[in-house]
Scaffold this motif. Structure first.
Motif, PDB file in Angstrom:
ATOM      1  N   GLN A 128       0.851  -1.196   0.000  1.00 22.68           N
ATOM      2  CA  GLN A 128       0.000   0.000   0.000  1.00 22.68           C
ATOM      3  C   GLN A 128       0.884   1.243   0.000  1.00 22.68           C
ATOM      4  OE1 GLN A 128      -3.391  -0.090   0.249  1.00 22.68           O
ATOM      5  NE2 GLN A 128      -4.046   1.914   0.956  1.00 22.68           N
ATOM      6  N   GLU A 129       0.488   2.280  -0.732  1.00 23.61           N
ATOM      7  CA  GLU A 129       1.322   3.480  -0.807  1.00 23.61           C
ATOM      8  C   GLU A 129       1.442   4.152   0.558  1.00 23.61           C
ATOM      9  OE1 GLU A 129      -0.442   6.833  -2.945  1.00 23.61           O
ATOM     10  OE2 GLU A 129      -2.270   5.638  -3.074  1.00 23.61           O
ATOM     11  N   ASP A 130       2.551   4.838   0.762  1.00 24.84           N
ATOM     12  CA  ASP A 130       2.831   5.535   2.018  1.00 24.84           C
ATOM     13  C   ASP A 130       2.127   6.900   2.010  1.00 24.84           C
ATOM     14  OD1 ASP A 130       3.857   6.547   4.321  1.00 24.84           O
ATOM     15  OD2 ASP A 130       5.915   6.762   3.585  1.00 24.84           O
ATOM     16  N   HIS A 131       1.304   7.154   3.019  1.00 19.60           N
ATOM     17  CA  HIS A 131       0.565   8.412   3.093  1.00 19.60           C
ATOM     18  C   HIS A 131       1.179   9.384   4.095  1.00 19.60           C
ATOM     19  CE1 HIS A 131      -2.665   7.039   0.542  1.00 19.60           C
ATOM     20  NE2 HIS A 131      -2.877   5.987   1.298  1.00 19.60           N
ATOM     21  N   SER A 132       2.398   9.125   4.548  1.00 21.12           N
ATOM     22  CA  SER A 132       2.982   9.959   5.598  1.00 21.12           C
ATOM     23  C   SER A 132       3.143  11.415   5.148  1.00 21.12           C
ATOM     24  CB  SER A 132       4.335   9.392   6.038  1.00 21.12           C
ATOM     25  OG  SER A 132       5.229   9.294   4.946  1.00 21.12           O
ATOM     26  N   ALA A 133       3.509  11.636   3.885  1.00 16.75           N
ATOM     27  CA  ALA A 133       3.691  13.005   3.396  1.00 16.75           C
ATOM     28  C   ALA A 133       2.365  13.766   3.405  1.00 16.75           C
ATOM     29  CB  ALA A 133       4.275  12.994   1.979  1.00 16.75           C
ATOM     30  N   ARG A 135      -0.216  13.096   5.278  1.00 16.55           N
ATOM     31  CA  ARG A 135      -0.627  13.315   6.667  1.00 16.55           C
ATOM     32  C   ARG A 135       0.133  14.475   7.285  1.00 16.55           C
ATOM     33  NH1 ARG A 135       0.106   8.050   9.840  1.00 16.55           N
ATOM     34  NH2 ARG A 135      -0.928   9.281  11.465  1.00 16.55           N
ATOM     35  N   ASP A 136       1.416  14.614   6.951  1.00 12.19           N
ATOM     36  CA  ASP A 136       2.196  15.760   7.447  1.00 12.19           C
ATOM     37  C   ASP A 136       1.595  17.077   6.944  1.00 12.19           C
ATOM     38  OD1 ASP A 136       3.958  14.156   8.812  1.00 12.19           O
ATOM     39  OD2 ASP A 136       5.519  14.210   7.264  1.00 12.19           O
ATOM     40  N   GLN A 137       1.176  17.096   5.675  1.00 17.19           N
ATOM     41  CA  GLN A 137       0.578  18.308   5.114  1.00 17.19           C
ATOM     42  C   GLN A 137      -0.741  18.646   5.807  1.00 17.19           C
ATOM     43  OE1 GLN A 137       0.785  16.863   0.993  1.00 17.19           O
ATOM     44  NE2 GLN A 137       1.925  18.707   0.494  1.00 17.19           N
ATOM     45  N   LEU A 138      -1.499  17.617   6.135  1.00 15.67           N
ATOM     46  CA  LEU A 138      -2.766  17.842   6.834  1.00 15.67           C
ATOM     47  C   LEU A 138      -2.519  18.390   8.231  1.00 15.67           C
ATOM     48  CD1 LEU A 138      -4.733  14.655   5.715  1.00 15.67           C
ATOM     49  CD2 LEU A 138      -5.124  17.005   4.960  1.00 15.67           C
ATOM     50  N   ARG A 139      -1.523  17.858   8.916  1.00 15.80           N
ATOM     51  CA  ARG A 139      -1.200  18.363  10.253  1.00 15.80           C
ATOM     52  C   ARG A 139      -0.727  19.814  10.185  1.00 15.80           C
ATOM     53  NH1 ARG A 139       1.815  13.438  10.603  1.00 15.80           N
ATOM     54  NH2 ARG A 139       0.578  11.742  11.503  1.00 15.80           N
ATOM     55  N   ASN A 140       0.069  20.128   9.159  1.00 10.62           N
ATOM     56  CA  ASN A 140       0.515  21.518   8.990  1.00 10.62           C
ATOM     57  C   ASN A 140      -0.677  22.439   8.751  1.00 10.62           C
ATOM     58  OD1 ASN A 140       3.214  20.826   9.266  1.00 10.62           O
ATOM     59  ND2 ASN A 140       3.565  20.633   7.064  1.00 10.62           N
ATOM     60  N   ALA A 141      -1.655  21.938   7.984  1.00 13.73           N
ATOM     61  CA  ALA A 141      -2.862  22.729   7.729  1.00 13.73           C
ATOM     62  C   ALA A 141      -3.622  22.978   9.025  1.00 13.73           C
ATOM     63  CB  ALA A 141      -3.747  22.026   6.713  1.00 13.73           C
ATOM     64  N   LYS A 168      -1.384  29.337   2.425  1.00 12.57           N
ATOM     65  CA  LYS A 168      -0.902  27.962   2.597  1.00 12.57           C
ATOM     66  C   LYS A 168      -2.049  26.967   2.500  1.00 12.57           C
ATOM     67  CE  LYS A 168       2.183  26.992   5.693  1.00 12.57           C
ATOM     68  NZ  LYS A 168       2.857  26.897   7.001  1.00 12.57           N
ATOM     69  N   LEU A 169      -3.215  27.344   3.004  1.00 11.75           N
ATOM     70  CA  LEU A 169      -4.378  26.460   2.895  1.00 11.75           C
ATOM     71  C   LEU A 169      -4.777  26.285   1.437  1.00 11.75           C
ATOM     72  CD1 LEU A 169      -6.621  27.630   5.881  1.00 11.75           C
ATOM     73  CD2 LEU A 169      -5.153  25.600   5.760  1.00 11.75           C
ATOM     74  N   LEU A 170      -4.683  27.337   0.642  1.00 12.14           N
ATOM     75  CA  LEU A 170      -4.967  27.215  -0.785  1.00 12.14           C
ATOM     76  C   LEU A 170      -3.966  26.285  -1.458  1.00 12.14           C
ATOM     77  CD1 LEU A 170      -5.939  30.829  -1.878  1.00 12.14           C
ATOM     78  CD2 LEU A 170      -7.377  28.790  -1.946  1.00 12.14           C
ATOM     79  N   GLY A 171      -2.729  26.334  -0.994  1.00 13.36           N
ATOM     80  CA  GLY A 171      -1.719  25.414  -1.521  1.00 13.36           C
ATOM     81  C   GLY A 171      -2.104  23.969  -1.255  1.00 13.36           C
ATOM     82  N   LEU A 172      -2.712  23.729  -0.108  1.00  6.90           N
ATOM     83  CA  LEU A 172      -3.167  22.373   0.224  1.00  6.90           C
ATOM     84  C   LEU A 172      -4.257  21.932  -0.754  1.00  6.90           C
ATOM     85  CD1 LEU A 172      -2.909  20.064   2.388  1.00  6.90           C
ATOM     86  CD2 LEU A 172      -4.911  21.089   3.484  1.00  6.90           C
ATOM     87  N   ALA A 173      -5.126  22.863  -1.164  1.00  9.15           N
ATOM     88  CA  ALA A 173      -6.187  22.536  -2.125  1.00  9.15           C
ATOM     89  C   ALA A 173      -5.583  22.052  -3.432  1.00  9.15           C
ATOM     90  CB  ALA A 173      -7.073  23.755  -2.367  1.00  9.15           C
ATOM     91  N   VAL A 174      -4.528  22.719  -3.895  1.00  9.70           N
ATOM     92  CA  VAL A 174      -3.878  22.321  -5.137  1.00  9.70           C
ATOM     93  C   VAL A 174      -3.206  20.960  -4.969  1.00  9.70           C
ATOM     94  CG1 VAL A 174      -2.078  22.896  -6.790  1.00  9.70           C
ATOM     95  CG2 VAL A 174      -3.563  24.689  -5.899  1.00  9.70           C
ATOM     96  N   THR A 175      -2.524  20.770  -3.850  1.00  6.37           N
ATOM     97  CA  THR A 175      -1.827  19.505  -3.597  1.00  6.37           C
ATOM     98  C   THR A 175      -2.790  18.333  -3.622  1.00  6.37           C
ATOM     99  OG1 THR A 175      -0.108  20.554  -2.257  1.00  6.37           O
ATOM    100  CG2 THR A 175      -0.482  18.207  -1.896  1.00  6.37           C
TER     101      THR A 175
END
Length: 223
Positions: A128-133, A135-141, A168-175
């Protein structure tokens, strides 16, 4: 409406990747020319109703006699469109309260998605793919939301700080828009059909919650 709201709030540079994500979803079976011409049809009616059009989709010179009333009805029934045409028409009397509510909703979406990705990381198959990256972005958000919420509690919030965290939150939308596009494409592979349909659904719900929060916060600090 999602893309137009991003554009109105000065994030046009971020709208193109998200546009490609949205167009590659439910409309993936239509060719690019057909999609873009229909978007130009919509632009023509939007312009007629006195609202700004989406950059990159100039109004079509002619709209079908039967198509025009359908598009107009669709727009006029959309509450987001009403906000764009007549800001404040829906009766927002407390911009700060609206912003806090939108941030709480966004926090709930992020918490829910983070738990889903954590569960898949612990319970998925070895390949299964690693979702750690992600999850880190979500925590930063979540940290960004906390900073914004604390500023909005002040009598004189630091508007520049709020704007930087909102960006930064808009950046999360793009990601996550790109993430969604990639997973939607992968699910065509039968071997991955059951990989993460719940996570995809939750990301789909996250995107409008992000834009709602950004829009509400922008209105709050403008007052």
């Amino acid at each position: 409406m999602l893309l137009l709201r991003l554009q109105i709030h000065g994030s046009d540079d971020r709208s193109e990747p998200l546009a490609q994500t949205l167009l590659s979803g439910a409309l993936a079976q239509r060719n690019d020319a057909a999609i873009r011409y229909r978007m130009r049809n919509i632009s023509a009616v939007v312009q007629e109703l006195g609202a700004p059009i989406l950059n990159g989709f100039s109004p079509a010179e002619s709209v079908g006699r039967l198509v025009r009333p359908k598009i107009k009805a669709m727009l006029l029934e959309n509450t987001d469109f009403a906000h764009i045409v007549k800001p404040g028409a829906a009766g927002e009397t407390d911009a700060m309260s609206d912003a806090r509510t939108a941030l709480r909703v966004l926090r709930d979406h992020i918490d829910d998605l983070e738990r889903e990705l954590a569960w898949r990381g612990h319970n998925g198959p070895p390949d299964q793919e690693d979702h750690s990256a992600e999850r880190d972005q979500l925590r930063n958000a979540l940290d960004d939301i906390g900073v914004i919420e604390r500023e909005l509690e002040k009598s004189s919030p630091d508007k520049e700080l709020v704007r930087s965290r909102t960006a930064k939150l808009l950046g999360l939308a793009v990601t996550f828009g790109k993430w969604l596009s990639e997973r939607t494409t992968k699910f065509v592979d039968a071997a991955l059909v059951a990989a993460a349909p719940v996570a995809v659904a939750k990301v789909t719900g996250l995107l409008p919650a992000l834009v709602n929060a950004v829009e509400a916060v922008s209105k709050a600090v403008a007052h």
